[in-house]
Scaffold this motif. Sequence first.
Motif, mmCIF file in Angstrom:
data_model
loop_
_atom_site.group_PDB
_atom_site.id
_atom_site.type_symbol
_atom_site.label_atom_id
_atom_site.label_comp_id
_atom_site.label_asym_id
_atom_site.label_seq_id
_atom_site.Cartn_x
_atom_site.Cartn_y
_atom_site.Cartn_z
ATOM 1 N N SER A 169 46.931 19.501 13.101
ATOM 2 C CA SER A 169 48.329 19.241 12.732
ATOM 3 C C SER A 169 49.072 18.559 13.874
ATOM 4 N N VAL A 170 48.797 18.966 15.115
ATOM 5 C CA VAL A 170 49.423 18.333 16.279
ATOM 6 C C VAL A 170 48.835 16.954 16.513
ATOM 7 N N TYR A 171 47.520 16.832 16.377
ATOM 8 C CA TYR A 171 46.881 15.537 16.598
ATOM 9 C C TYR A 171 47.388 14.505 15.588
ATOM 10 N N ASN A 172 47.673 14.957 14.379
ATOM 11 C CA ASN A 172 48.266 14.077 13.378
ATOM 12 C C ASN A 172 49.666 13.642 13.797
ATOM 13 N N ARG A 173 50.462 14.590 14.257
ATOM 14 C CA ARG A 173 51.828 14.272 14.676
ATOM 15 C C ARG A 173 51.848 13.322 15.864
ATOM 16 N N LEU A 174 50.867 13.423 16.747
ATOM 17 C CA LEU A 174 50.798 12.566 17.922
ATOM 18 C C LEU A 174 50.202 11.193 17.619
ATOM 19 N N GLY A 175 49.819 10.981 16.373
ATOM 20 C CA GLY A 175 49.276 9.693 15.976
ATOM 21 C C GLY A 175 47.822 9.491 16.340
ATOM 22 N N LEU A 176 47.102 10.586 16.584
ATOM 23 C CA LEU A 176 45.694 10.496 16.961
ATOM 24 C C LEU A 176 44.758 10.511 15.764
ATOM 25 N N THR A 177 45.227 10.999 14.637
ATOM 26 C CA THR A 177 44.407 11.063 13.429
ATOM 27 C C THR A 177 45.308 10.966 12.216
ATOM 28 N N THR A 178 44.752 10.449 11.121
ATOM 29 C CA THR A 178 45.505 10.388 9.865
ATOM 30 C C THR A 178 45.226 11.607 9.005
ATOM 31 N N GLN A 179 44.298 12.445 9.427
ATOM 32 C CA GLN A 179 43.932 13.608 8.623
ATOM 33 C C GLN A 179 45.055 14.640 8.640
ATOM 34 N N VAL A 180 45.370 15.167 7.466
ATOM 35 C CA VAL A 180 46.373 16.226 7.328
ATOM 36 C C VAL A 180 45.636 17.537 7.072
ATOM 37 N N PRO A 181 45.770 18.525 7.947
ATOM 38 C CA PRO A 181 44.977 19.746 7.811
ATOM 39 C C PRO A 181 45.480 20.666 6.707
ATOM 40 N N ALA A 182 44.554 21.366 6.089
ATOM 41 C CA ALA A 182 44.929 22.391 5.115
ATOM 42 C C ALA A 182 45.324 23.673 5.821
ATOM 43 N N VAL A 183 44.865 23.836 7.064
ATOM 44 C CA VAL A 183 45.152 25.037 7.845
ATOM 45 C C VAL A 183 45.829 24.625 9.145
ATOM 46 N N VAL A 184 46.924 25.311 9.481
ATOM 47 C CA VAL A 184 47.635 25.067 10.736
ATOM 48 C C VAL A 184 47.125 26.055 11.781
ATOM 49 N N THR A 185 46.801 25.554 12.964
ATOM 50 C CA THR A 185 46.280 26.380 14.034
ATOM 51 C C THR A 185 47.382 26.692 15.042
ATOM 52 N N LEU A 186 47.491 27.971 15.392
ATOM 53 C CA LEU A 186 48.463 28.410 16.383
ATOM 54 C C LEU A 186 47.748 28.932 17.617
ATOM 55 N N ALA A 187 48.252 28.574 18.790
ATOM 56 C CA ALA A 187 47.758 29.153 20.036
ATOM 57 C C ALA A 187 48.509 30.456 20.258
ATOM 58 N N SER A 188 47.762 31.535 20.417
ATOM 59 C CA SER A 188 48.361 32.862 20.557
ATOM 60 C C SER A 188 47.589 33.656 21.600
ATOM 61 N N THR A 189 48.195 34.711 22.110
ATOM 62 C CA THR A 189 47.534 35.501 23.153
ATOM 63 C C THR A 189 46.392 36.348 22.613
ATOM 64 N N ARG A 190 46.339 36.525 21.321
ATOM 65 C CA ARG A 190 45.226 37.264 20.712
ATOM 66 C C ARG A 190 45.057 36.788 19.280
ATOM 67 N N ARG A 191 43.890 37.045 18.751
ATOM 68 C CA ARG A 191 43.642 36.655 17.357
ATOM 69 C C ARG A 191 44.483 37.534 16.440
#
Length: 242
Positions: free
Chosen positions: A96-118
């Motif tokens: 999702s971030v790589y798409n926003r930064l213009g690195l890919t045209t792929q739109v993810p079905a799942v958004v990934t979050l960086a967190s301190t634990r799963r």
Amino acid sequence: MAKDSIMQRVKAQLDQVPLGALVSYADFVQEPAQFAAVAAALSRLRKAGEIIRFAKGQYYRPHISRFGTVAPSDQAVFAAVGAATGQLIPYATGVSVYNRLGLTTQVPAVVTLASTRRRRNLPRRLRTVVRPALEQVSDVPLLQWLEVLRDVRRIPDTSPDRVVTRVAKELRQLTPPARRRLTELACQQAPPRARALLGALLENLPGKKDAGALRRTLNPLTTYRLGISAKILPNRAAWHIQ
């Protein structure tokens, strides 16, 4: 506390909550012993159609548009996950971030979050990856670029050369203090391949101290197979990048 009193408190507080904002038991009472009563009140309100269950223990007042019920915004979800993990706020990463930064045209079905634990019991469209706790919100854009370097070979619908070209452009636009902070964050938490790639890129910019700091964190016998051409990164051999 009486059930009617709990219900009145919950309804009164819900009226003050913006549409789409996520709430949990702790938003209504501080004593864990009262969570069951709040849970029962929220369940009754859900059955009455006044709120919608988003995930285990989380609800929101729906906003109804002409297209139907509007789900909570990503920022509302990030804030709720952050409250549960004790972070300032989890930050988005992945496709999702790589798409926003213009690195890919792929739109993810799942958004990934960086967190301190799963995190478990998240909506299906969300998943977490474990990263160190966020120190300050201003670090988020820098950390997201470190994620780009971490995933340089795995970003869909592009090539490592194209990604490196885009990162090099971004680095040239950063102020010297921002580059220093990026270097600090990389030394603290980026994997060796990302540190090597960042060091090679910084070495081509004014001010070599940041590159030197990164080089000192690397094993001189390790080779990093990143699929980057010598044309795009002329000094790759000096950083053991292939």
